[in-house]
Design an enzyme around this catalytic site. Structure first.
Site, PDB file in Angstrom:
ATOM      1  N   SER A 105     -22.112 -73.422 -14.741  1.00  0.00           N
ATOM      2  CA  SER A 105     -21.698 -72.329 -15.622  1.00  0.00           C
ATOM      3  C   SER A 105     -22.223 -72.517 -17.031  1.00  0.00           C
ATOM      4  O   SER A 105     -22.187 -71.577 -17.835  1.00  0.00           O
ATOM      5  CB  SER A 105     -20.174 -72.278 -15.709  1.00  0.00           C
ATOM      6  OG  SER A 105     -19.601 -72.207 -14.445  1.00  0.00           O
ATOM      7  N   HIS A 126     -26.620 -68.703 -11.264  1.00  0.00           N
ATOM      8  CA  HIS A 126     -25.198 -68.692 -11.618  1.00  0.00           C
ATOM      9  C   HIS A 126     -24.480 -67.472 -11.027  1.00  0.00           C
ATOM     10  O   HIS A 126     -24.615 -66.356 -11.539  1.00  0.00           O
ATOM     11  CB  HIS A 126     -25.063 -68.729 -13.155  1.00  0.00           C
ATOM     12  CG  HIS A 126     -23.658 -68.808 -13.628  1.00  0.00           C
ATOM     13  ND1 HIS A 126     -23.208 -68.184 -14.768  1.00  0.00           N
ATOM     14  CD2 HIS A 126     -22.570 -69.435 -13.102  1.00  0.00           C
ATOM     15  CE1 HIS A 126     -21.921 -68.428 -14.923  1.00  0.00           C
ATOM     16  NE2 HIS A 126     -21.513 -69.185 -13.932  1.00  0.00           N
ATOM     17  N   GLU A 138     -26.708 -64.676 -12.794  1.00  0.00           N
ATOM     18  CA  GLU A 138     -27.633 -65.071 -13.864  1.00  0.00           C
ATOM     19  C   GLU A 138     -28.690 -66.002 -13.266  1.00  0.00           C
ATOM     20  O   GLU A 138     -28.345 -67.022 -12.654  1.00  0.00           O
ATOM     21  CB  GLU A 138     -26.883 -65.788 -14.987  1.00  0.00           C
ATOM     22  CG  GLU A 138     -26.017 -64.847 -15.822  1.00  0.00           C
ATOM     23  CD  GLU A 138     -25.218 -65.573 -16.903  1.00  0.00           C
ATOM     24  OE1 GLU A 138     -25.103 -65.038 -18.013  1.00  0.00           O
ATOM     25  OE2 GLU A 138     -24.708 -66.695 -16.637  1.00  0.00           O
ATOM     26  N   ASN A 176     -21.033 -66.800 -20.115  1.00  0.00           N
ATOM     27  CA  ASN A 176     -20.081 -67.816 -20.583  1.00  0.00           C
ATOM     28  C   ASN A 176     -20.177 -68.074 -22.078  1.00  0.00           C
ATOM     29  O   ASN A 176     -19.253 -68.605 -22.679  1.00  0.00           O
ATOM     30  CB  ASN A 176     -20.242 -69.106 -19.779  1.00  0.00           C
ATOM     31  CG  ASN A 176     -19.324 -69.080 -18.572  1.00  0.00           C
ATOM     32  OD1 ASN A 176     -18.146 -68.744 -18.697  1.00  0.00           O
ATOM     33  ND2 ASN A 176     -19.856 -69.399 -17.412  1.00  0.00           N
TER      34      ASN A 176
HETATM   35  N1  LIG Z   1     -14.867 -71.568 -10.580  1.00  0.00           N
HETATM   36  C1  LIG Z   1     -15.608 -70.567 -10.997  1.00  0.00           C
HETATM   37  O1  LIG Z   1     -15.092 -69.456 -11.248  1.00  0.00           O
HETATM   38  C2  LIG Z   1     -17.082 -70.742 -11.172  1.00  0.00           C
HETATM   39  C3  LIG Z   1     -17.875 -69.608 -11.410  1.00  0.00           C
HETATM   40  C4  LIG Z   1     -19.258 -69.772 -11.531  1.00  0.00           C
HETATM   41  C5  LIG Z   1     -19.826 -71.031 -11.468  1.00  0.00           C
HETATM   42  N2  LIG Z   1     -19.024 -72.125 -11.265  1.00  0.00           N
HETATM   43  C6  LIG Z   1     -19.667 -73.443 -11.192  1.00  0.00           C
HETATM   44  O2  LIG Z   1     -19.711 -73.857  -9.840  1.00  0.00           O
HETATM   45  C7  LIG Z   1     -19.555 -75.283  -9.761  1.00  0.00           C
HETATM   46  C8  LIG Z   1     -18.371 -75.619  -8.875  1.00  0.00           C
HETATM   47  O3  LIG Z   1     -17.218 -74.988  -9.374  1.00  0.00           O
HETATM   48  P1  LIG Z   1     -15.941 -74.794  -8.426  1.00  0.00           P
HETATM   49  O4  LIG Z   1     -14.996 -73.955  -9.181  1.00  0.00           O
HETATM   50  O5  LIG Z   1     -16.353 -74.381  -7.065  1.00  0.00           O
HETATM   51  O6  LIG Z   1     -15.391 -76.288  -8.403  1.00  0.00           O
HETATM   52  P2  LIG Z   1     -14.416 -76.969  -7.342  1.00  0.00           P
HETATM   53  O7  LIG Z   1     -13.831 -78.146  -8.044  1.00  0.00           O
HETATM   54  O8  LIG Z   1     -13.510 -75.964  -6.737  1.00  0.00           O
HETATM   55  O9  LIG Z   1     -15.401 -77.447  -6.180  1.00  0.00           O
HETATM   56  C9  LIG Z   1     -16.335 -78.474  -6.373  1.00  0.00           C
HETATM   57  C10 LIG Z   1     -16.637 -79.072  -5.006  1.00  0.00           C
HETATM   58  O10 LIG Z   1     -17.686 -80.034  -5.156  1.00  0.00           O
HETATM   59  C11 LIG Z   1     -17.395 -81.123  -4.307  1.00  0.00           C
HETATM   60  N3  LIG Z   1     -18.166 -82.271  -4.805  1.00  0.00           N
HETATM   61  C12 LIG Z   1     -17.905 -83.012  -5.896  1.00  0.00           C
HETATM   62  N4  LIG Z   1     -18.882 -83.933  -6.053  1.00  0.00           N
HETATM   63  C13 LIG Z   1     -19.768 -83.735  -5.043  1.00  0.00           C
HETATM   64  C14 LIG Z   1     -20.980 -84.358  -4.660  1.00  0.00           C
HETATM   65  N5  LIG Z   1     -21.493 -85.357  -5.360  1.00  0.00           N
HETATM   66  N6  LIG Z   1     -21.629 -83.909  -3.559  1.00  0.00           N
HETATM   67  C15 LIG Z   1     -21.131 -82.865  -2.850  1.00  0.00           C
HETATM   68  N7  LIG Z   1     -19.976 -82.229  -3.162  1.00  0.00           N
HETATM   69  C16 LIG Z   1     -19.316 -82.670  -4.240  1.00  0.00           C
HETATM   70  C17 LIG Z   1     -15.886 -81.280  -4.356  1.00  0.00           C
HETATM   71  O11 LIG Z   1     -15.416 -81.964  -3.220  1.00  0.00           O
HETATM   72  C18 LIG Z   1     -15.437 -79.817  -4.390  1.00  0.00           C
HETATM   73  O12 LIG Z   1     -15.206 -79.320  -3.094  1.00  0.00           O
HETATM   74  C19 LIG Z   1     -19.409 -75.781 -11.207  1.00  0.00           C
HETATM   75  O13 LIG Z   1     -20.678 -76.170 -11.682  1.00  0.00           O
HETATM   76  C20 LIG Z   1     -18.930 -74.525 -11.944  1.00  0.00           C
HETATM   77  O14 LIG Z   1     -19.261 -74.537 -13.308  1.00  0.00           O
HETATM   78  C21 LIG Z   1     -17.679 -72.009 -11.102  1.00  0.00           C
END
Ligand SMILES: NC(=O)c1ccc[n+]([C@@H]2O[C@H](COP(=O)([O-])OP(=O)(O)OC[C@H]3O[C@@H](n4cnc5c(N)ncnc54)[C@H](O)[C@@H]3O)[C@@H](O)[C@H]2O)c1
Length: 269
Positions: A105, A126, A138, A176
């Site tokens: 993000s 993104h 994005e 963001n």
């Molecule tokens: N939550 C949102 O609304 C949102 C929106 C857009 C982008 N993002 C981006 O997406 C990414 C994930 O966000 P999220 O909300 O899904 O987080 P989350 O914490 O819900 O999920 C992250 C997942 O990654 C896994 N993980 C951690 N380390 C790992 C590794 N080394 N190898 C494989 N898997 C691994 C964890 O087990 C978990 O299931 C972040 O970079 C975030 O900025 C999130």
């Protein structure tokens, strides 16, 4: 996010593999995707045949060695070191043609790319939450990407039925960056005692926002939202107006991450 992106890719006809370090996350992802598709059938948006095809296009894998593809989309925790380490591993097992995309993000795509052998094959992709439903994507380009690669990613997002916006690799990209004051000023109002979070949510929703900032932070995950605030703040040389909130830090420290942990500003259990 990983589960939503995987659903979207499979639903669009791409053979897709979903990997996570935690096996239980994969089981939850499978049932969430099945539930989402079942709802889509009930709403008349897809047929049972389409659901079956989507599930057949999806594999849930527990060994990273199986993450070999033309395009790998990473959606792990919002920490630069973790993402670099994962991408270095992925670069080692994939071909030199593989495109490595990050769903970060806010983190610098160039910083990830520079730590890898083929920096020109790294790009930001993104998606927004929930990925199967939100139209915008994005496409975050760096100085290392060639036009052909950017165009192929734009074409891919259109095949997913999305509206891509190409933007430069900069703190928080576009959405963001613009959204930071929305969260931070709302948190400041609560911290100063001017209003409670329910009132702020209700007011902003009544002016036309789909969700108030606190409901939205709970949906995104307070850990992710706080990490994004910190990363944008650091990358912009710490402007006072964007100082991350104490309240949000405490939520993260207390494990009140929002919907995914059952409690954030609101209760979900
Ligand atoms: N939550 C949102 O609304 C949102 C929106 C857009 C982008 N993002 C981006 O997406 C990414 C994930 O966000 P999220 O909300 O899904 O987080 P989350 O914490 O819900 O999920 C992250 C997942 O990654 C896994 N993980 C951690 N380390 C790992 C590794 N080394 N190898 C494989 N898997 C691994 C964890 O087990 C978990 O299931 C972040 O970079 C975030 O900025 C999130």
């Amino acid at each position: 996010m990983g589960s939503g992106i995987a659903q979207l890719c499979a639903q669009s006809g791409f053979p897709t593999r979903l990997y996570d370090v935690h096996i239980n996350v994969l089981a939850t992802a499978r049932s969430t995707i099945e539930k989402n598709l079942q709802i889509a059938i009930e709403k008349g948006k897809i047929s049972t045949d389409q659901m079956n095809k989507t599930m057949m296009s999806l594999e849930f894998v527990t060994d990273i060695k199986e993450c070999k593809a033309d395009l790998v989309i990473e959606a792990i925790i919002e920490k630069l070191e973790a993402k670099i380490s994962l991408f270095q591993h992925l670069a080692g097992i994939n071909t030199k043609e593989t495109i490595l995309a990050s769903n970060t993000s806010s983190l610098s795509i160039s910083s990830i790319a520079e730590a890898l052998p083929r920096k020109e094959r790294v790009i930001g992709l993104h998606f927004f939450n929930p990925a199967p439903l939100m139209r915008l994507v994005e496409v975050v380009k760096t100085q290392y990407n060639e036009t052909a690669l950017i165009e192929s990613i734009v074409a891919f997002t259109k095949q997913l039925g999305k509206t891509p916006v190409v933007c430069k690799d900069s703190p928080g990209f576009i959405v963001n960056h613009v959204a930071r004051p929305f969260y931070i000023e709302s948190l400041n109002l609560v911290e100063s005692g001017y209003a409670d979070f329910e009132t702020i949510d209700e007011l902003l929703q009544s002016t036309g926002f789909k969700m108030g900032p606190f409901r939205l932070m709970d949906l995104i995950g307070n850990d992710i939202n706080y990490a994004v605030s910190c990363s944008v703040y650091e990358a912009m040389d710490k402007p006072a107006r964007l100082q991350p909130s104490r309240i949000q830090r405490e939520k993260v420290e207390n494990g009140e991450l929002g919907k995914k942990s059952g409690k954030g500003y609101y209760n979900y259990s």
